[in-house]
Design a protein around this motif. Structure first.
Motif, PDB file in Angstrom:
ATOM      1  N   SER A 112     109.548  -1.065 123.789  1.00 12.92           N
ATOM      2  CA  SER A 112     109.426  -2.063 124.470  1.00 12.92           C
ATOM      3  C   SER A 112     108.098  -2.970 124.242  1.00 12.92           C
ATOM      4  O   SER A 112     107.291  -2.487 124.473  1.00 12.92           O
ATOM      5  CB  SER A 112     110.150  -1.914 124.870  1.00 12.92           C
ATOM      6  OG  SER A 112     111.343  -1.322 125.211  1.00 12.92           O
ATOM      7  N   GLU A 123     111.009  -4.287 128.871  1.00 11.54           N
ATOM      8  CA  GLU A 123     112.090  -2.443 129.263  1.00 11.54           C
ATOM      9  C   GLU A 123     113.212  -3.569 130.026  1.00 11.54           C
ATOM     10  O   GLU A 123     114.486  -3.432 129.295  1.00 11.54           O
ATOM     11  CB  GLU A 123     111.728  -2.034 129.592  1.00 11.54           C
ATOM     12  CG  GLU A 123     110.019  -1.125 128.940  1.00 11.54           C
ATOM     13  CD  GLU A 123     109.779   0.155 129.253  1.00 11.54           C
ATOM     14  OE1 GLU A 123     110.887   1.039 129.613  1.00 11.54           O
ATOM     15  OE2 GLU A 123     108.674   0.971 128.849  1.00 11.54           O
ATOM     16  N   ILE A 124     112.927  -4.628 131.275  1.00 15.28           N
ATOM     17  CA  ILE A 124     113.460  -4.228 132.047  1.00 15.28           C
ATOM     18  C   ILE A 124     114.326  -6.028 131.897  1.00 15.28           C
ATOM     19  O   ILE A 124     115.714  -5.674 132.039  1.00 15.28           O
ATOM     20  CB  ILE A 124     113.210  -4.912 132.926  1.00 15.28           C
ATOM     21  CG1 ILE A 124     112.400  -3.597 133.911  1.00 15.28           C
ATOM     22  CG2 ILE A 124     114.266  -5.527 134.621  1.00 15.28           C
ATOM     23  CD1 ILE A 124     111.783  -3.952 135.328  1.00 15.28           C
ATOM     24  N   ILE A 125     113.319  -6.670 130.631  1.00 19.83           N
ATOM     25  CA  ILE A 125     114.644  -7.923 130.145  1.00 19.83           C
ATOM     26  C   ILE A 125     115.599  -7.592 128.924  1.00 19.83           C
ATOM     27  O   ILE A 125     116.638  -7.822 129.125  1.00 19.83           O
ATOM     28  CB  ILE A 125     113.114  -8.853 129.686  1.00 19.83           C
ATOM     29  CG1 ILE A 125     112.553  -9.512 130.677  1.00 19.83           C
ATOM     30  CG2 ILE A 125     113.684 -10.428 129.064  1.00 19.83           C
ATOM     31  CD1 ILE A 125     111.057 -10.499 130.680  1.00 19.83           C
ATOM     32  N   ASN A 126     114.576  -6.708 127.603  1.00 20.06           N
ATOM     33  CA  ASN A 126     115.101  -6.635 126.556  1.00 20.06           C
ATOM     34  C   ASN A 126     116.064  -5.244 126.514  1.00 20.06           C
ATOM     35  O   ASN A 126     116.894  -4.798 125.641  1.00 20.06           O
ATOM     36  CB  ASN A 126     114.408  -6.784 125.482  1.00 20.06           C
ATOM     37  CG  ASN A 126     114.110  -7.696 125.474  1.00 20.06           C
ATOM     38  OD1 ASN A 126     114.412  -8.896 125.328  1.00 20.06           O
ATOM     39  ND2 ASN A 126     112.383  -7.946 124.750  1.00 20.06           N
ATOM     40  N   GLY A 127     116.026  -4.448 127.750  1.00 12.31           N
ATOM     41  CA  GLY A 127     116.455  -2.365 127.663  1.00 12.31           C
ATOM     42  C   GLY A 127     115.584  -2.111 126.832  1.00 12.31           C
ATOM     43  O   GLY A 127     115.028  -2.185 125.918  1.00 12.31           O
ATOM     44  N   CYS A 165     120.832  -1.189 123.469  1.00 13.14           N
ATOM     45  CA  CYS A 165     119.931  -1.214 124.652  1.00 13.14           C
ATOM     46  C   CYS A 165     120.226  -1.511 126.014  1.00 13.14           C
ATOM     47  O   CYS A 165     121.403  -1.746 125.239  1.00 13.14           O
ATOM     48  CB  CYS A 165     118.986  -2.182 123.734  1.00 13.14           C
ATOM     49  SG  CYS A 165     117.729  -1.874 122.218  1.00 13.14           S
ATOM     50  N   SER A 166     119.634  -0.939 126.951  1.00 12.69           N
ATOM     51  CA  SER A 166     120.532  -0.920 127.912  1.00 12.69           C
ATOM     52  C   SER A 166     119.156  -1.421 129.212  1.00 12.69           C
ATOM     53  O   SER A 166     118.645  -1.131 128.938  1.00 12.69           O
ATOM     54  CB  SER A 166     121.405   0.193 128.957  1.00 12.69           C
ATOM     55  OG  SER A 166     121.411   0.336 129.638  1.00 12.69           O
ATOM     56  N   ARG A 167     120.034  -2.620 130.110  1.00  9.08           N
ATOM     57  CA  ARG A 167     118.874  -2.910 130.581  1.00  9.08           C
ATOM     58  C   ARG A 167     118.960  -1.746 132.482  1.00  9.08           C
ATOM     59  O   ARG A 167     118.000  -1.441 132.919  1.00  9.08           O
ATOM     60  CB  ARG A 167     118.670  -4.735 131.140  1.00  9.08           C
ATOM     61  CG  ARG A 167     118.591  -5.560 130.377  1.00  9.08           C
ATOM     62  CD  ARG A 167     118.277  -6.597 130.554  1.00  9.08           C
ATOM     63  NE  ARG A 167     119.910  -6.725 131.026  1.00  9.08           N
ATOM     64  CZ  ARG A 167     121.272  -6.756 129.553  1.00  9.08           C
ATOM     65  NH1 ARG A 167     120.918  -7.488 128.586  1.00  9.08           N
ATOM     66  NH2 ARG A 167     122.555  -7.281 130.189  1.00  9.08           N
ATOM     67  N   ARG A 168     119.487  -1.482 132.359  1.00  3.46           N
ATOM     68  CA  ARG A 168     119.854  -0.854 133.463  1.00  3.46           C
ATOM     69  C   ARG A 168     119.467   0.855 133.690  1.00  3.46           C
ATOM     70  O   ARG A 168     119.184   1.301 133.988  1.00  3.46           O
ATOM     71  CB  ARG A 168     121.784  -0.491 133.536  1.00  3.46           C
ATOM     72  CG  ARG A 168     122.759  -1.793 134.010  1.00  3.46           C
ATOM     73  CD  ARG A 168     123.803  -1.278 134.669  1.00  3.46           C
ATOM     74  NE  ARG A 168     124.667  -2.163 135.444  1.00  3.46           N
ATOM     75  CZ  ARG A 168     126.259  -2.639 135.093  1.00  3.46           C
ATOM     76  NH1 ARG A 168     126.301  -1.445 135.132  1.00  3.46           N
ATOM     77  NH2 ARG A 168     126.612  -3.624 135.534  1.00  3.46           N
ATOM     78  N   ALA A 187     116.598   1.277 131.784  1.00  3.97           N
ATOM     79  CA  ALA A 187     115.111   0.519 131.712  1.00  3.97           C
ATOM     80  C   ALA A 187     115.229   0.449 133.163  1.00  3.97           C
ATOM     81  O   ALA A 187     113.836   1.229 133.484  1.00  3.97           O
ATOM     82  CB  ALA A 187     114.967  -0.453 131.600  1.00  3.97           C
ATOM     83  N   GLU A 211     125.929  -1.084 130.988  1.00  2.00           N
ATOM     84  CA  GLU A 211     126.228  -2.591 131.007  1.00  2.00           C
ATOM     85  C   GLU A 211     127.706  -2.554 130.549  1.00  2.00           C
ATOM     86  O   GLU A 211     127.981  -1.911 129.570  1.00  2.00           O
ATOM     87  CB  GLU A 211     125.511  -3.750 129.856  1.00  2.00           C
ATOM     88  CG  GLU A 211     124.151  -3.620 131.075  1.00  2.00           C
ATOM     89  CD  GLU A 211     123.096  -2.854 130.568  1.00  2.00           C
ATOM     90  OE1 GLU A 211     123.153  -1.388 130.145  1.00  2.00           O
ATOM     91  OE2 GLU A 211     121.808  -2.543 130.697  1.00  2.00           O
TER      92      GLU A 211
END
Length: 339
Positions: free
Chosen positions: A139, A199-203, A216-219, A221, A315
């Motif tokens: 990221s 990482e939080i924005i895009n996972g 890709c996962s935000r959760r 992250a 998600e």
């Protein structure tokens, strides 16, 4: 000299990473502060040896011990995602020499606002480098985002430290000794998420058990970054709360936080302690180093570096995509949480 065993896998963990003890042994190995003294040329040779071993090209006469040592150097100096050499200050193996100096100075110079401001700024500058170096390298983050993260975290640390410093001037001396820890804890809660905001924005990239990418996962992250924040606060807590005056034992975390600062506060009133005031600073630095030798690997070992997340916790759109492609064959996804 032992030869390399047939079928030797250099990337296979030497110790069971599903247990705390196994992870502790692993991080004792790769956070060894002696590795910061290894020349760059030797690190490059270690990387070449590890990559050659992965490709099945082990130099004739290489022993398993040589390969394991090369892997230790590789893990201590190269990023697990990108394989790029990490800057020296940001490596976890530098946490002991770097952290002991900064923590000792923060504990020694906490009585005046200028001293608090200077040492908290120095510490957050160091933390920003460490957090950036140990992020999930998949990221990317821009220079502007790095600057915002640095300023925000430093401001949080300074506001907490200066505010508490002013408050504790009328409070018992014992409370003043916890100001550096409170400031570091507050800053970690800001610095790490801000430095890893992409990482939080895009996972982060998640994989199945065989490292096949799934999306890709935000959760994922958020889970990984939360665990890193907890680890960093744990790393600082014993030294900064216990070493509030020259002593302590790293055996019980809760006792360190509550009882031992009180004991140290009373010990300082003894005559022999008052006679060596000039040595309090150097002694606190050395004692911080002793605690960090244990606490850096212990804090890193709290959670597996290869973090997992149940499919049900992803998600909905990612979960549905995985189920559509793989059915019920992927109950968990995996990702690198960083350090």
């Amino acid at each position: 000299m032992a030869t390399v065993l047939l079928g030797f896998n250099i990337d296979a963990p030497r110790w069971d990473q599903s247990t705390f003890v196994g992870r502790l042994k692993h991080f004792f190995n790769i956070t060894d502060p002696r590795t910061v003294l290894v020349p760059e040329e030797e690190l490059d040779r270690a990387k070449a040896l590890v990559e050659g071993c992965r490709a099945g090209l082990v130099p004739p006469g290489s022993s398993q011990e040589q390969l394991l040592y090369a892997k230790k150097l590789y893990d201590s100096a190269f990023h697990p995602d990108s394989g790029e050499k990490m800057n020296l200050i940001g490596r976890m193996s530098f946490q002991v020499p770097g952290g002991m100096a900064l923590t000792g100075c923060m504990l020694q110079f906490y009585r005046t606002v200028p001293a608090v401001v200077f040492w908290q700024w120095m510490n957050q500058s160091f933390n920003a480098i460490v957090n950036y170096t140990n992020r999930n390298a998949a990221s990317p983050i821009s220079l502007r985002q790095i600057g915002v993260a640095y300023i925000t975290a430093t401001s949080a640390a300074l506001a907490t430290a200066v505010g508490l410093n002013l408050y504790t001037k009328r409070a018992p001396p014992l409370l003043a000794r916890w100001v550096p820890f409170a400031a570091v804890a507050a800053a970690n809660c800001v610095n790490i998420p801000m430095m890893r905001q992409q990482e939080i924005i895009n996972g982060v990239t998640v994989t199945d058990q065989d490292n096949n990418e799934l999306g890709c996962s935000r959760r994922a992250a958020v889970k990984g970054i939360t665990q890193v924040v907890v680890s960093r606060i744990t790393m600082a807590a014993p030294g900064m709360t216990l070493l509030a005056n020259l002593g302590g034992s790293p055996h019980l975390f809760s006792l360190q936080l509550v009882i031992l600062p009180i004991i140290m506060e009373r010990l300082e009133k003894f005559t022999f302690m008052q006679r060596i005031r000039v040595l309090h600073g150097p002694l606190q630095v050395l004692l911080c180093g002793g605690f960090l030798l244990f606490m850096v690997p212990a804090a890193c070992a709290l959670f597996p570096q290869r973090c997992s997340l149940a499919l049900a916790d992803l998600e909905p759109e990612l979960r549905d995509s995985i189920v559509a492609k793989h059915g019920d064959k992927v109950p968990y996804v995996y990702f690198n949480k960083g350090l």
